[in-house]
Design a protein around this motif. Structure first.
Motif, mmCIF file in Angstrom:
data_model
loop_
_atom_site.group_PDB
_atom_site.id
_atom_site.type_symbol
_atom_site.label_atom_id
_atom_site.label_comp_id
_atom_site.label_asym_id
_atom_site.label_seq_id
_atom_site.Cartn_x
_atom_site.Cartn_y
_atom_site.Cartn_z
ATOM 1 N N ILE A 31 -6.006 -9.767 -16.227
ATOM 2 C CA ILE A 31 -6.755 -9.446 -15.179
ATOM 3 C C ILE A 31 -8.204 -8.561 -15.709
ATOM 4 C CG2 ILE A 31 -6.059 -7.324 -14.570
ATOM 5 C CD1 ILE A 31 -6.368 -8.350 -11.506
ATOM 6 N N SER A 32 -9.456 -8.930 -15.306
ATOM 7 C CA SER A 32 -10.614 -8.576 -15.937
ATOM 8 C C SER A 32 -10.687 -7.125 -15.148
ATOM 9 C CB SER A 32 -11.643 -9.444 -15.659
ATOM 10 O OG SER A 32 -12.008 -9.351 -14.240
ATOM 11 N N GLU A 33 -11.418 -6.327 -16.011
ATOM 12 C CA GLU A 33 -11.993 -4.881 -15.378
ATOM 13 C C GLU A 33 -12.950 -4.985 -14.195
ATOM 14 O OE1 GLU A 33 -11.385 -0.973 -15.179
ATOM 15 O OE2 GLU A 33 -10.772 -2.116 -16.822
ATOM 16 N N GLU A 34 -13.745 -6.136 -13.878
ATOM 17 C CA GLU A 34 -14.499 -6.436 -12.947
ATOM 18 C C GLU A 34 -13.566 -6.561 -11.633
ATOM 19 O OE1 GLU A 34 -14.807 -8.391 -16.013
ATOM 20 O OE2 GLU A 34 -16.392 -7.036 -16.498
ATOM 21 N N THR A 35 -12.724 -7.354 -11.605
ATOM 22 C CA THR A 35 -11.698 -7.502 -10.575
ATOM 23 C C THR A 35 -11.063 -6.538 -10.191
ATOM 24 O OG1 THR A 35 -11.118 -9.678 -11.588
ATOM 25 C CG2 THR A 35 -9.560 -8.886 -9.828
ATOM 26 N N LEU A 36 -10.491 -5.323 -11.016
ATOM 27 C CA LEU A 36 -10.300 -4.180 -10.673
ATOM 28 C C LEU A 36 -11.028 -3.074 -9.982
ATOM 29 C CD1 LEU A 36 -7.892 -3.271 -13.953
ATOM 30 C CD2 LEU A 36 -7.128 -3.963 -11.753
ATOM 31 N N GLN A 37 -12.194 -3.558 -10.438
ATOM 32 C CA GLN A 37 -13.183 -2.647 -9.504
ATOM 33 C C GLN A 37 -13.463 -2.824 -8.149
ATOM 34 O OE1 GLN A 37 -14.540 0.241 -10.645
ATOM 35 N NE2 GLN A 37 -13.277 -0.062 -12.834
ATOM 36 N N VAL A 38 -13.237 -4.247 -7.882
ATOM 37 C CA VAL A 38 -13.487 -4.836 -6.597
ATOM 38 C C VAL A 38 -12.412 -4.281 -5.660
ATOM 39 C CG1 VAL A 38 -13.700 -6.970 -5.233
ATOM 40 C CG2 VAL A 38 -14.835 -6.637 -7.275
ATOM 41 N N ILE A 39 -11.157 -3.901 -6.172
ATOM 42 C CA ILE A 39 -10.033 -3.643 -5.212
ATOM 43 C C ILE A 39 -10.091 -2.358 -4.440
ATOM 44 C CG2 ILE A 39 -7.471 -2.934 -5.336
ATOM 45 C CD1 ILE A 39 -7.207 -4.845 -7.671
ATOM 46 N N PRO A 40 -10.313 -2.189 -3.167
ATOM 47 C CA PRO A 40 -10.464 -0.630 -2.723
ATOM 48 C C PRO A 40 -9.476 0.331 -2.954
ATOM 49 C CG PRO A 40 -9.847 -2.653 -0.994
ATOM 50 C CD PRO A 40 -9.887 -3.317 -2.406
ATOM 51 N N GLN A 41 -9.811 1.383 -3.190
ATOM 52 C CA GLN A 41 -8.853 2.354 -3.601
ATOM 53 C C GLN A 41 -8.594 3.149 -2.401
ATOM 54 O OE1 GLN A 41 -7.503 2.551 -6.844
ATOM 55 N NE2 GLN A 41 -8.553 0.582 -6.883
ATOM 56 N N ARG A 42 -7.300 3.838 -2.350
ATOM 57 C CA ARG A 42 -6.997 4.898 -1.327
ATOM 58 C C ARG A 42 -7.103 6.214 -1.843
ATOM 59 N NH1 ARG A 42 -6.024 2.604 3.504
ATOM 60 N NH2 ARG A 42 -4.858 0.566 3.596
ATOM 61 N N HIS A 43 -7.288 6.959 -0.918
ATOM 62 C CA HIS A 43 -7.436 8.376 -1.145
ATOM 63 C C HIS A 43 -5.845 8.894 -1.875
ATOM 64 C CE1 HIS A 43 -8.248 12.929 -1.198
ATOM 65 N NE2 HIS A 43 -7.057 12.996 -0.227
ATOM 66 N N VAL A 44 -5.995 9.818 -2.872
ATOM 67 C CA VAL A 44 -4.784 10.453 -3.358
ATOM 68 C C VAL A 44 -4.236 11.476 -2.872
ATOM 69 C CG1 VAL A 44 -3.580 11.364 -5.494
ATOM 70 C CG2 VAL A 44 -5.165 9.267 -5.719
ATOM 71 N N VAL A 45 -2.917 11.474 -2.233
ATOM 72 C CA VAL A 45 -2.438 12.703 -1.462
ATOM 73 C C VAL A 45 -1.709 13.227 -2.442
ATOM 74 C CG1 VAL A 45 -1.092 13.372 0.516
ATOM 75 C CG2 VAL A 45 -2.483 11.210 0.692
#
Length: 90
Positions: free
Chosen positions: A65-79
């Motif tokens: 998987i490309s780094e660009e694809t990973l950047q597009v995935i929305p991230q959740r706030h870390v609890v």
């Protein structure tokens, strides 16, 4: 005869008759074809090494998987408090 034992739930004689009819269980040998298909592996150590190499190749690959694809995935706030064991009050 074997069916009669099964119908009567006489498992001892059922399995004895089945063993007599079909022969003993297999020896437990499970040969495996080598990776390139050139030979049959029967030795336990050779089979172990085959599976070890198989999983090494399978699990130690570069990510596809490309780094660009990973950047597009929305991230959740870390609890931070999740997973932290709180000692019980006595």
């Amino acid at each position: 005869m074997i069916q009669g034992y099964a119908d009567q739930h006489d498992m001892h004689n059922f399995f004895q008759a089945t063993k007599t009819t079909y022969g003993p269980c297999s020896t437990g040998e499970n040969p495996l074809q080598s990776q390139n298909g050139s030979r049959l592996l029967k030795d336990d150590d050779a089979i172990y090494l085959h599976w070890k190499e198989h999983f090494k190749l399978l699990l130690n690959r570069e990510p596809t998987i490309s780094e660009e694809t990973l950047q597009v995935i929305p991230q959740r706030h870390v609890v931070d408090s999740l997973g932290i064991h709180q000692p019980s009050e006595s």
